[in-house]
Design an enzyme around this catalytic site. Structure first.
Site, PDB file in Angstrom:
ATOM      1  N   ASN A  17      -3.423   2.492   4.942  1.00 20.03           N
ATOM      2  CA  ASN A  17      -2.461   1.399   4.799  1.00 20.03           C
ATOM      3  C   ASN A  17      -2.436   0.687   6.150  1.00 20.03           C
ATOM      4  O   ASN A  17      -2.357   1.344   7.183  1.00 20.03           O
ATOM      5  CB  ASN A  17      -1.083   2.019   4.454  1.00 20.03           C
ATOM      6  CG  ASN A  17       0.032   1.001   4.454  1.00 20.03           C
ATOM      7  OD1 ASN A  17      -0.202  -0.195   4.586  1.00 20.03           O
ATOM      8  ND2 ASN A  17       1.245   1.475   4.301  1.00 20.03           N
ATOM      9  N   GLY A  18      -2.545  -0.650   6.144  1.00 22.69           N
ATOM     10  CA  GLY A  18      -2.530  -1.378   7.411  1.00 22.69           C
ATOM     11  C   GLY A  18      -3.748  -2.275   7.519  1.00 22.69           C
ATOM     12  O   GLY A  18      -4.466  -2.475   6.536  1.00 22.69           O
ATOM     13  N   CYS A  56       0.832  -1.196   0.000  1.00 19.98           N
ATOM     14  CA  CYS A  56       0.000   0.000   0.000  1.00 19.98           C
ATOM     15  C   CYS A  56       0.870   1.251   0.000  1.00 19.98           C
ATOM     16  O   CYS A  56       1.846   1.344   0.720  1.00 19.98           O
ATOM     17  CB  CYS A  56      -0.948   0.089   1.191  1.00 19.98           C
ATOM     18  SG  CYS A  56      -2.203  -1.164   1.215  1.00 19.98           S
ATOM     19  N   GLU A  74      10.671 -15.514  -6.576  1.00 19.58           N
ATOM     20  CA  GLU A  74      10.021 -14.211  -6.468  1.00 19.58           C
ATOM     21  C   GLU A  74       9.711 -13.599  -7.816  1.00 19.58           C
ATOM     22  O   GLU A  74       8.629 -13.063  -8.018  1.00 19.58           O
ATOM     23  CB  GLU A  74      10.933 -13.221  -5.714  1.00 19.58           C
ATOM     24  CG  GLU A  74      10.990 -13.410  -4.229  1.00 19.58           C
ATOM     25  CD  GLU A  74      11.920 -12.404  -3.576  1.00 19.58           C
ATOM     26  OE1 GLU A  74      11.501 -11.758  -2.614  1.00 19.58           O
ATOM     27  OE2 GLU A  74      13.072 -12.261  -4.017  1.00 19.58           O
ATOM     28  N   ARG A  92       6.469  -0.660  -3.934  1.00 18.50           N
ATOM     29  CA  ARG A  92       6.057  -1.288  -2.675  1.00 18.50           C
ATOM     30  C   ARG A  92       5.160  -2.503  -2.909  1.00 18.50           C
ATOM     31  O   ARG A  92       4.996  -3.324  -2.018  1.00 18.50           O
ATOM     32  CB  ARG A  92       5.307  -0.268  -1.807  1.00 18.50           C
ATOM     33  CG  ARG A  92       6.160   0.905  -1.400  1.00 18.50           C
ATOM     34  CD  ARG A  92       5.321   1.996  -0.789  1.00 18.50           C
ATOM     35  NE  ARG A  92       4.778   1.618   0.505  1.00 18.50           N
ATOM     36  CZ  ARG A  92       5.416   1.775   1.659  1.00 18.50           C
ATOM     37  NH1 ARG A  92       6.616   2.289   1.676  1.00 18.50           N
ATOM     38  NH2 ARG A  92       4.856   1.421   2.793  1.00 18.50           N
ATOM     39  N   LYS A 145       7.179  -4.724  -1.412  1.00 22.64           N
ATOM     40  CA  LYS A 145       8.545  -4.392  -1.000  1.00 22.64           C
ATOM     41  C   LYS A 145       8.606  -4.157   0.499  1.00 22.64           C
ATOM     42  O   LYS A 145       9.574  -4.489   1.159  1.00 22.64           O
ATOM     43  CB  LYS A 145       8.979  -3.128  -1.744  1.00 22.64           C
ATOM     44  CG  LYS A 145      10.398  -2.661  -1.439  1.00 22.64           C
ATOM     45  CD  LYS A 145      11.383  -3.486  -2.192  1.00 22.64           C
ATOM     46  CE  LYS A 145      12.822  -3.179  -1.855  1.00 22.64           C
ATOM     47  NZ  LYS A 145      13.675  -4.358  -2.101  1.00 22.64           N
ATOM     48  N   LYS A 170      15.228 -15.703  -4.921  1.00 23.70           N
ATOM     49  CA  LYS A 170      15.232 -14.718  -6.025  1.00 23.70           C
ATOM     50  C   LYS A 170      14.479 -15.271  -7.237  1.00 23.70           C
ATOM     51  O   LYS A 170      13.670 -14.581  -7.836  1.00 23.70           O
ATOM     52  CB  LYS A 170      16.653 -14.352  -6.465  1.00 23.70           C
ATOM     53  CG  LYS A 170      17.440 -13.449  -5.585  1.00 23.70           C
ATOM     54  CD  LYS A 170      17.013 -12.004  -5.547  1.00 23.70           C
ATOM     55  CE  LYS A 170      15.932 -11.764  -4.547  1.00 23.70           C
ATOM     56  NZ  LYS A 170      16.187 -11.658  -3.173  1.00 23.70           N
ATOM     57  N   HIS A 183      18.602 -36.481   1.749  1.00 21.33           N
ATOM     58  CA  HIS A 183      17.480 -36.803   2.623  1.00 21.33           C
ATOM     59  C   HIS A 183      16.145 -36.348   2.043  1.00 21.33           C
ATOM     60  O   HIS A 183      15.211 -36.088   2.798  1.00 21.33           O
ATOM     61  CB  HIS A 183      17.716 -36.198   4.016  1.00 21.33           C
ATOM     62  CG  HIS A 183      18.993 -36.674   4.627  1.00 21.33           C
ATOM     63  ND1 HIS A 183      19.143 -37.954   5.110  1.00 21.33           N
ATOM     64  CD2 HIS A 183      20.190 -36.065   4.766  1.00 21.33           C
ATOM     65  CE1 HIS A 183      20.395 -38.093   5.550  1.00 21.33           C
ATOM     66  NE2 HIS A 183      21.048 -36.966   5.351  1.00 21.33           N
ATOM     67  N   TRP A 243      -2.752  -2.909  -1.742  1.00 24.67           N
ATOM     68  CA  TRP A 243      -2.336  -4.315  -1.777  1.00 24.67           C
ATOM     69  C   TRP A 243      -3.400  -5.050  -0.965  1.00 24.67           C
ATOM     70  O   TRP A 243      -3.504  -4.851   0.256  1.00 24.67           O
ATOM     71  CB  TRP A 243      -0.949  -4.451  -1.147  1.00 24.67           C
ATOM     72  CG  TRP A 243      -0.311  -5.781  -1.326  1.00 24.67           C
ATOM     73  CD1 TRP A 243       0.430  -6.198  -2.398  1.00 24.67           C
ATOM     74  CD2 TRP A 243      -0.323  -6.874  -0.397  1.00 24.67           C
ATOM     75  NE1 TRP A 243       0.873  -7.484  -2.189  1.00 24.67           N
ATOM     76  CE2 TRP A 243       0.420  -7.924  -0.973  1.00 24.67           C
ATOM     77  CE3 TRP A 243      -0.888  -7.081   0.857  1.00 24.67           C
ATOM     78  CZ2 TRP A 243       0.618  -9.146  -0.342  1.00 24.67           C
ATOM     79  CZ3 TRP A 243      -0.696  -8.297   1.494  1.00 24.67           C
ATOM     80  CH2 TRP A 243       0.051  -9.314   0.883  1.00 24.67           C
ATOM     81  N   GLU A 255      19.007 -17.986  -0.796  1.00 23.73           N
ATOM     82  CA  GLU A 255      18.734 -16.671  -1.383  1.00 23.73           C
ATOM     83  C   GLU A 255      18.592 -16.772  -2.908  1.00 23.73           C
ATOM     84  O   GLU A 255      17.713 -16.138  -3.500  1.00 23.73           O
ATOM     85  CB  GLU A 255      19.848 -15.697  -0.971  1.00 23.73           C
ATOM     86  CG  GLU A 255      19.780 -14.303  -1.572  1.00 23.73           C
ATOM     87  CD  GLU A 255      18.498 -13.530  -1.265  1.00 23.73           C
ATOM     88  OE1 GLU A 255      17.685 -13.960  -0.444  1.00 23.73           O
ATOM     89  OE2 GLU A 255      18.314 -12.477  -1.912  1.00 23.73           O
TER      90      GLU A 255
HETATM   91  C1  G6P Z   1       9.374  -8.550   1.496  1.00 25.66           C
HETATM   92  C2  G6P Z   1      10.268  -8.167   0.342  1.00 25.66           C
HETATM   93  C3  G6P Z   1      11.582  -8.904   0.462  1.00 25.66           C
HETATM   94  C4  G6P Z   1      12.222  -8.639   1.803  1.00 25.66           C
HETATM   95  C5  G6P Z   1      11.279  -8.950   2.965  1.00 25.66           C
HETATM   96  C6  G6P Z   1      11.816  -8.409   4.280  1.00 25.66           C
HETATM   97  O1  G6P Z   1       8.992  -9.874   1.386  1.00 25.66           O
HETATM   98  O2  G6P Z   1       9.645  -8.460  -0.879  1.00 25.66           O
HETATM   99  O3  G6P Z   1      12.462  -8.476  -0.566  1.00 25.66           O
HETATM  100  O4  G6P Z   1      13.373  -9.405   1.929  1.00 25.66           O
HETATM  101  O5  G6P Z   1      10.013  -8.329   2.748  1.00 25.66           O
HETATM  102  O6  G6P Z   1      11.829  -7.012   4.207  1.00 25.66           O
HETATM  103  P1  G6P Z   1      12.779  -6.069   5.011  1.00 25.66           P
HETATM  104  O7  G6P Z   1      12.451  -4.692   4.495  1.00 25.66           O
HETATM  105  O8  G6P Z   1      12.432  -6.232   6.462  1.00 25.66           O
HETATM  106  O9  G6P Z   1      14.179  -6.456   4.737  1.00 25.66           O
END
Ligand code: G6P
Length: 613
Positions: A100-101, A2, A493, A27, A608, A490, A509, A74, A486
């Site tokens: 937002n929230g 949001c 996502e 965001r 984000k 990626k 396993h 969102w 990670e």
């Molecule tokens: C969301 C974002 C990720 C991020 C995560 C934690 O899922 O899409 O890219 O790693 O939040 O966010 P932060 O701002 O706390 O690192």
């Protein structure tokens, strides 16, 4: 998650609001809307889709006015559609609200209002709040400000709101709890937004709202602030540190690619002024007062979410290896609900790029109540998490716009490395020769990242071959196990390909059952402590016909001989290898996503800044 913008001043509000919403697109959102006030008429437009859809929707319609509010939603309560998009009208359509929230007790409030004859148009919690505010105003015949305050006292949950009344031109009312809100102060004009990105091109003077604060911006008057408990507050005006250029794509096709390529610079910025190889000193100014407490810590608990959690896992290896302090790494969302044991002498490190992640913030609050010392590692200066910790170190990666985190990860790992080295030396846990050698290597890391980026065309070729794969497996050991996680994250996502990260030896396993000719397996098989072991793991994949993409140390022949593809990276000691081994994985996910036609910077369903739990 949001985005909120608001403007009141002398200029046309519409272009400012649209541009502001575009700046907040990163965001994550699924619908957008705008409300403009002109001569006691509210023009409200909203629709499912992108800000560009909203712009087309408003073509040829009245958009005049020097005051308005805009929102990217969102979805939480109710599907993404035109009706559920914000702004929301009050029952009389005299007030409009963006939010937002999440209002947790919205259902109880809604039922109460329905009993009194109100009929709602949307499924949202937001509409309940604006109905409630108007109801209070009508019942108690109080000012709008006071009605907002009274209504917020009935709310359980999180909110950042901005509200506008058709009867009060020149005025906007804003409030915050849990979700961020910042006010920009211009010359006889005010800007409101979820973060500073929509504001920076107009003014540098900002006020960050704290939880449970209400602000009234009114043309010709100073900013007024109160708490929801009705205590007057003096606004604390701060100067913004970000530059407009940092928010532009700078010639790259996507923010994500730009941010991947920025890493030589961003990692250097994370170290700037903190690392002196000549004197052998590592000094993180923000936590110097806590150095001794750190060195005496019985345990470090790292809390974070998403990519930041992966950085935390690298931190576990770093602190245990270099500072000999036991570490636990926790998902903030689990930590906060499982009655965690916090003992005297525990230090909690909270890692967050945005500094706004609701679960991480709640984990900090819980750990604070239990008496822990909280150290933050945040990227966004002045963010809620940065303010909620006792002390901390900013990552200084610069604004990260691509939803999939890249440069923030390497900056977090850089800061964790510096912290572990600083504490390890203070404790006498690390040999001086090893310490000095690591400092030298770390100083050189930006150059090495630049070298790895030269592998981009090789990574593109590999991406072409595997763009249609349905699954990927990522394997790593030791320091590079979190990097495997990670890499898999990626890919998931942004390309929507299912991918799993695993410690290479653990493959036996379970995931080994998945391996066949269709399965690409990305292995981080660089020279280091577990090299021989990982060679065996690569053999195991090979024996089952899996397609092997190996990240190897330059000049490697052993792994190269059994891999289908290799990506070479320079040799580094284990503790700092994640800083370069992650780079080809970021590029691989980026290129595959582009080839599949995915929206790289704003992947579906993701946000984000995750400001709800
Ligand atoms: C969301 C974002 C990720 C991020 C995560 C934690 O899922 O899409 O890219 O790693 O939040 O966010 P932060 O701002 O706390 O690192």
């Amino acid at each position: 998650m949001c985005g909120i913008v608001g403007y009141v001043g002398k200029r046309e509000a519409f272009p400012i609001l649209i541009k502001g919403l575009q700046r907040l697109e990163y965001r994550g959102y699924d619908s957008a809307g705008i409300a403009l006030l002109q001569e006691q008429t509210i023009n409200l437009y909203k629709c499912k889709g992108k800000v560009a859809d909203l712009e087309s929707f408003t073509k040829g319609k009245p958009t005049k006015g020097s005051q308005g509010i805009g929102h990217t939603r969102w979805a939480t309560h109710g599907v993404p559609n035109d009706t559920n998009a914000h702004p929301h009208y009050s029952a009389s359509e005299e007030l409009v609200l963006i939010h937002n929230g999440i209002i947790e007790n919205y259902n109880v409030l809604k039922k109460g209002l329905e009993k009194r004859g109100y009929a709602f148009r949307s499924d949202t919690d937001t509409e309940v709040l604006i109905f409630l505010i108007e109801d209070i105003q009508k019942q108690l015949k109080t000012s709008l400000e006071e009605s907002v305050r009274l209504a917020l006292n009935e709310i359980v949950g999180a909110y950042a709101i901005v509200l506008m009344s058709k009867h009060e031109p020149g005025k906007l009312i804003a409030a915050k709890k849990g979700s961020p809100l910042v006010i920009g102060l211009g010359e006889d004009e005010y800007f409101l937004a979820s973060d500073a990105t929509p504001i920076v091109e107009y003014t540098r003077e900002v006020v960050y709202l704290e939880d449970e604060e209400i602000a009234v911006v009114e043309l010709g008057k100073d900013l007024r602030m109160r708490t929801i408990a009705d205590k007057e507050i003096q606004p604390y005006i701060q100067e913004l540190q970000i530059e407009l250029e940092q928010l532009e794509k700078g010639g790259f096709d996507h923010f994500m690619l730009k941010e991947i390529y920025e890493q030589p610079r961003s990692v250097r910025d994370s170290m700037r002024g903190r690392l002196d190889v000549h004197t052998g000193r590592v000094s993180l100014g923000g936590i110097l007062d806590y150095e001794t407490r750190f060195a005496q810590a019985k345990r470090v608990i790292i809390v974070a979410c998403g990519t930041s959690w992966h950085a935390g896992l690298v931190g576990e290896y770093l602190f245990e290896d270099l500072a000999r302090i036991p570490v636990e790494v926790e998902y903030a969302s689990e930590f906060r609900y499982r009655n965690p044991i916090i003992q005297e002498g525990d230090i909690v490190i909270a890692i967050s790029q945005s500094g706004e992640t609701a679960d991480t913030l709640a984990a900090i609050q819980l750990a604070r109540q239990k008496g822990a010392t909280i150290i933050g590692i945040c990227n966004v200066v002045g963010s809620s998490i940065a303010r909620a910790t006792h002390a901390g170190s900013y990552t200084h990666a610069g604004p990260e716009i691509g939803v999939a985190s890249t440069k923030a990860f390497t900056a977090q790992v850089t800061v964790l490395t510096l912290m572990a080295l600083m504490v390890g030396r203070k404790k006498g846990a690390i040999q001086e020769s090893k310490y000095r050698a690591l400092l030298n290597e770390l100083e050189n890391i930006p150059e090495l990242i630049a070298q790895v980026l030269k592998q981009d065309s090789n990574v593109q070729v590999i991406s072409h071959i595997y763009q249609n794969a349905r699954n990927f497996l990522y394997l790593g050991r030791g320091y590079n196990f979190p990097v495997a996680l990670e890499g898999a994250l990626k890919l998931k996502e942004i390309s929507y390909i299912h991918a799993e990260g695993y410690p290479a030896a653990e493959m036996k396993h379970g995931p080994i059952a998945l391996i066949d000719e269709e399965m690409p397996v990305v292995v981080i098989a660089t020279k280091g402590d577990s090299y021989e072991k990982i060679v065996s793991n690569v053999q195991e994949v090979k024996a089952r016909g899996g397609k092997i993409i190996s990240i190897v140390t330059e000049g490697d022949v052993e792994v190269a001989a059994i891999s289908d593809h290799i990506i070479e990276i320079p040799e580094t000691p284990d503790p700092i290898s994640p800083l370069i081994s992650v780079i080809p994985l970021q590029l691989l996910s980026y290129h595959i996503a582009v080839l599949r036609g995915c929206n790289v910077d704003q992947p579906r369903n993701l946000a984000k800044s995750v400001t709800v739990e």
